[in-house]
Design a protein around this motif. Structure first.
Motif, PDB file in Angstrom:
ATOM      1  N   UNK A 173       0.822  -1.482   0.128  1.00  0.00           N
ATOM      2  CA  UNK A 173      -0.136  -0.147   0.179  1.00  0.00           C
ATOM      3  C   UNK A 173       0.477   0.977  -0.234  1.00  0.00           C
ATOM      4  N   UNK A 174       0.886   2.377  -0.641  1.00  0.00           N
ATOM      5  CA  UNK A 174       0.977   3.553  -0.403  1.00  0.00           C
ATOM      6  C   UNK A 174       1.197   4.001   0.739  1.00  0.00           C
ATOM      7  N   UNK A 175       2.167   4.700   1.450  1.00  0.00           N
ATOM      8  CA  UNK A 175       2.638   5.072   2.824  1.00  0.00           C
ATOM      9  C   UNK A 175       1.387   5.994   3.009  1.00  0.00           C
ATOM     10  N   UNK A 176       1.052   6.091   4.869  1.00  0.00           N
ATOM     11  CA  UNK A 176       0.330   6.550   4.546  1.00  0.00           C
ATOM     12  C   UNK A 176       0.260   7.608   6.433  1.00  0.00           C
ATOM     13  N   UNK A 177       0.505   9.242   5.797  1.00  0.00           N
ATOM     14  CA  UNK A 177       0.209  10.020   7.534  1.00  0.00           C
ATOM     15  C   UNK A 177      -1.147   9.149   8.404  1.00  0.00           C
ATOM     16  N   UNK A 178      -0.692   8.636   9.586  1.00  0.00           N
ATOM     17  CA  UNK A 178      -1.692   8.125  10.800  1.00  0.00           C
ATOM     18  C   UNK A 178      -1.335   9.344  11.482  1.00  0.00           C
ATOM     19  N   UNK A 179      -0.923  10.165  12.049  1.00  0.00           N
ATOM     20  CA  UNK A 179      -0.722  11.116  13.529  1.00  0.00           C
ATOM     21  C   UNK A 179       0.369  11.990  13.048  1.00  0.00           C
ATOM     22  N   UNK A 180       0.298  13.138  13.296  1.00  0.00           N
ATOM     23  CA  UNK A 180       1.312  13.718  13.696  1.00  0.00           C
ATOM     24  C   UNK A 180       1.725  14.870  15.239  1.00  0.00           C
TER      25      UNK A 180
END
Length: 330
Positions: A272-279
């Motif tokens: 899957x394409x990397x996804x930013x979950x939280x920052x």
């Protein structure tokens, strides 16, 4: 700064560190995007002559170790305990996950108790925000909706944090401990009799629970193998050129002279394409908006290196000495 330590550096020392980073040569010889090699010992390994895991009363455990030059080191112990609870009325088909952090280093420091408590709460808040919703599938923890579900308690003890990057280290220790946690198989005993005939409907409040003693039926929490990986990007400001430097796995000295830090949780599961979950941003500096894409891109790029740098120890013979260096729990 994650722990109760507060390094005081002079302006000339800060300038020396930042100029070194600008030349891509940090104090310990690493480049800006290098991550140190950490060792993680988990409860899946045999850690003593009698075959006991690191923490015998835990459903899962892990210990993270980083020994750097001089007196700098990071030692983190993580314990996972599971119990049956009644799910909340607002989320009757979900279990619960709680992360608790204790900092032994801060407790023994000269700072005030209030300051230590604030530091501990800040670390716990950051870790919970980054991981709590991305660690495991809470619905898989439900046994009988409205009546029974698992409550997973994750306790993190920071034994030493003088090497810096405590947030990343804690998150990797938690991830490793949960990957080696076993949830026992629990079934409602009153819904099936000896002949296999249904007695009570599933979900009946009168159903008692039966715990399967066969460990081969126990399973790890669903979703933990796809949990997000946390990468912290440290931002340093170079006043001479009014430019910014981005560092990975900052040391305590580098944290002391940084502009701010950005903790990024990245979902980088295979295929899957990397996804930013939280920052989450920490520090007093105001982060320029145009710098954020560069920071997140670096965090995504660093995920494979972070996974390989936080490596699980494979030798059970060495695990015993690693686990009992500072704390002997038997």
């Amino acid at each position: 700064m994650a722990s109760g330590l507060a390094l005081q550096l002079s302006e000339s020392e800060k300038l020396y560190l930042i100029d070194g980073c600008a030349d891509n040569c940090r104090l310990d010889g690493r480049e800006r995007e290098d991550i140190r090699q950490y060792t993680i010992v988990t409860s899946s390994e045999t850690t003593s002559a009698d075959g006991h895991p690191p923490l015998m009363l835990s459903n899962g455990s892990a210990r993270l170790i980083l020994s750097s030059s001089g007196s700098t080191s990071t030692h983190i112990l993580c314990s996972v305990k599971v119990e049956v609870m009644t799910p909340s009325q607002s989320q009757p088909n979900q279990g619960n996950l709680i992360v608790h952090v204790e900092d032994s280093l801060a407790a023994n420091s000269s700072l005030s108790r209030k300051k230590n408590e604030e530091d501990r709460n800040r670390v716990q808040s950051i870790i919970s925000e980054l991981l709590a919703t991305n660690l495991i599938d809470l619905e898989s923890l439900c046994i009988i909706p409205y009546h029974y579900a698992f409550n997973v308690s994750v306790d993190v003890e920071i034994l030493s944090g003088t090497a810096g990057s405590i947030i990343d280290a804690c998150c990797h220790a938690i991830r490793a401990a949960l990957q080696n946690t076993l949830l026992p198989k629990v079934v409602p005993s009153s819904i099936v009799n000896d002949a296999g005939t249904s007695m009570d409907p599933v979900g009946s409040s009168s159903s008692d629970l039966m715990l399967e003693s066969d460990l081969s039926l126990a399973q790890t929490p669903s979703g933990i193998d796809n949990a997000a990986v946390v990468v912290t990007v440290t931002v340093c400001h170079r006043a001479l050129t009014n430019s910014y430097l981005l560092l990975l796995d900052a040391s305590l000295e580098e944290e002391a002279c940084c502009f701010c830090q950005v903790h990024v949780a990245v979902d980088a599961r295979e295929g899957t394409e990397p996804t930013i979950c939280a920052l989450r941003k920490t520090g007093n500096g105001s982060l320029p908006w145009e710098l954020l894409p560069e920071i997140t891109a670096l965090a995504v790029k660093a995920v494979p290196m972070a996974k390989s740098s936080f490596r699980v120890a494979g030798s059970s013979r060495n695990n015993a000495s690693l686990l009992q260096t500072q704390l002997d729990i038997q």
